[in-house]
Design a protein around this motif. Structure first.
Motif, mmCIF file in Angstrom:
data_model
loop_
_atom_site.group_PDB
_atom_site.id
_atom_site.type_symbol
_atom_site.label_atom_id
_atom_site.label_comp_id
_atom_site.label_asym_id
_atom_site.label_seq_id
_atom_site.Cartn_x
_atom_site.Cartn_y
_atom_site.Cartn_z
ATOM 1 N N CYS A 1 -9.025 -0.292 -3.040
ATOM 2 C CA CYS A 1 -7.616 -0.724 -2.980
ATOM 3 C C CYS A 1 -7.402 -2.146 -3.491
ATOM 4 N N LEU B 1 -4.492 4.885 -8.174
ATOM 5 C CA LEU B 1 -5.654 3.982 -8.106
ATOM 6 C C LEU B 1 -6.881 4.637 -8.737
ATOM 7 N N GLN C 1 0.830 -1.218 0.000
ATOM 8 C CA GLN C 1 0.000 0.000 0.000
ATOM 9 C C GLN C 1 0.863 1.266 0.000
#
Ligand code: ATP
Ligand code: MG
Length: 382
Positions: free
Chosen positions: A141, A107, A99
């Motif tokens: 995510c 993203l 991450q």
């Protein structure tokens, strides 16, 4: 090092013919080719929860459905390692470290994430204050979590449908970033798309761009022959093809897209003269001949739909039969998943150890603690 496959599906429903042509059929071929050192097939239940958090029961039920579809379609646990994502906590750890290598802005630009957010009605304008609408952070995510899944198994090859292209690109970026920052640990995977253009993104029976469990426009691998015939009967064809004698359009006509994806030369032998229309009997030798006749006029929609239903049922019948057998042996299916998950976990755990070592966050590994104590003691004794 040999070639390794990682791919999988979300347990949000039974598998459909889009999954079959987009990925599953290919996986079975690759499995039987003997060209791959290892094949990992993941039931992505943790990913399914990112947009089904309020319905874990749906996900739990569909794990078995997807496993039954896998085994019925020809995945062989002796050759392919089938496993359940959520049972491998190492994947979550990798995800957490990755991450930090991806920006929110990157993203937000991901076209698949954008399209899927829109498809699911997670409104961008919603400020999330009612905690109901809006995009779940985990869903937003999920490309990072997919990178964790792929890299955990050092996969070289990911056979998927076209919608997954941006995901694999995201994984490749994470791998490059990780390796350049911490050292060469991760393997950059290649996407493997279907060769047949019709299979890249099979449209739904409603003609919508993608057959998808979430859109309810699917023909399932486990549908009965009657269900398949009824769904094909209800499909859109060419709106301008009103009379049998009218010239018809093949491009953008979902019935022909499905024929492109499923029809094989032997089907013409098998089904010659099986369907008699008002003006012509079905005497074609190839799909090109069928298309030419449709374009010229004189070939009715019912006839091509009957042909398509026969072709689909011919493909699905052996899968249905294997499924009926497997449904009588549920303990075997769970045993396959349990064993596969244990084996997959051992591999992911090794990769996580490599990752932590590269990041120098393996403080208590044998030998490391002693070095760390020495390093810090030296610092303080100066
Ligand atoms: P969901 O609606 O829950 O996202 P889905 O039907 O899109 O489900 P996934 O589990 O997301 O299915 O996709 C699994 C695999 O099947 C991926 O490799 C994806 O590219 C492929 N796939 C899914 N739908 C199609 C399709 N219509 N045509 C070709 N490949 C597809
Ligand atoms: Mg999907």
């Amino acid at each position: 090092m040999g070639k390794i496959i990682l791919t999988g599906d979300r347990p949000t429903g039974r598998l459909h013919i889009g999954h079959y042509v987009g990925s599953l059929r290919r996986r079975v071929e690759l499995q039987n080719s003997g060209e791959f050192e290892k094949i990992f097939i993941m039931i992505a239940d943790a990913q399914a929860l990112t947009d089904n958090a309020d319905n874990p029961e749906k996900v739990r039920q569909n794990i078995l459905e997807v496993a039954l579809d896998y085994l019925s379609a020809g995945l062989d646990p002796e050759k392919s390692n089938l496993f359940i994502q959520s049972q491998i906590s190492e994947l979550t750890e990798l995800d957490f470290f990755y991450q930090n290598l991806v920006t929110v802005q990157r993203l937000q630009r991901n076209p698949t994430v954008k399209a899927e957010i829109q498809m699911r009605g997670f409104s961008d304008s919603n400020d999330g204050s009612d905690n109901k609408a809006g995009t779940p952070v985990g869903f937003f995510c999920y490309p990072i979590s997919q990178a964790a899944d792929i890299t955990a198994f050092k996969a070289t090859t990911v056979p998927v449908g076209e919608d997954q292209e941006p995901m694999i690109e995201q994984t490749r970026e994470i791998v490059r970033k990780f390796n350049s920052t911490y050292g060469e640990v991760l393997v950059e995977p290649e996407i493997m798309l279907p060769d047949n253009a019709a299979c890249l993104r099979l449209p739904g029976t409603d003609g919508k761009a993608k057959m998808s469990k979430s859109l309810g426009n699917c023909i399932y691998l486990s549908d009965s022959a009657e269900e398949v015939a009824a769904k094909v009967k209800g499909m859109y064809t060419d709106p301008l093809h009103l009379q049998v004698s009218d010239p018809g359009h093949v491009e953008g006509n979902t019935v022909f897209t499905y024929l492109d994806a499923f029809c094989k030369p032997e089907h013409f032998e098998k089904f010659r003269n099986a369907f008699i229309g008002k003006k012509v009997s079905f005497e074609f030798n190839s799909l090109d001949e069928v298309k030419d006749q449709y374009r010229a006029g004189g070939l009715g929609d019912m006839m091509i739909k009957n042909f398509l239903a026969a072709v689909l049922n011919d493909t699905l019948e052996p899968i249905r039969q294997r499924r009926q057998e497997l449904e009588k042996n549920i303990p075997y299916v769970y045993e396959v998943l349990k064993k596969g998950t244990e084996a997959a976990r051992a591999v992911a755990s090794q990769t996580l150890a490599d990752v932590k070592r590269a990041m120098k966050i393996n403080y208590f590994d044998p030998g490391v603690l002693e070095e760390l104590i020495k390093e810090q003691s030296d610092k303080y004794s100066k």
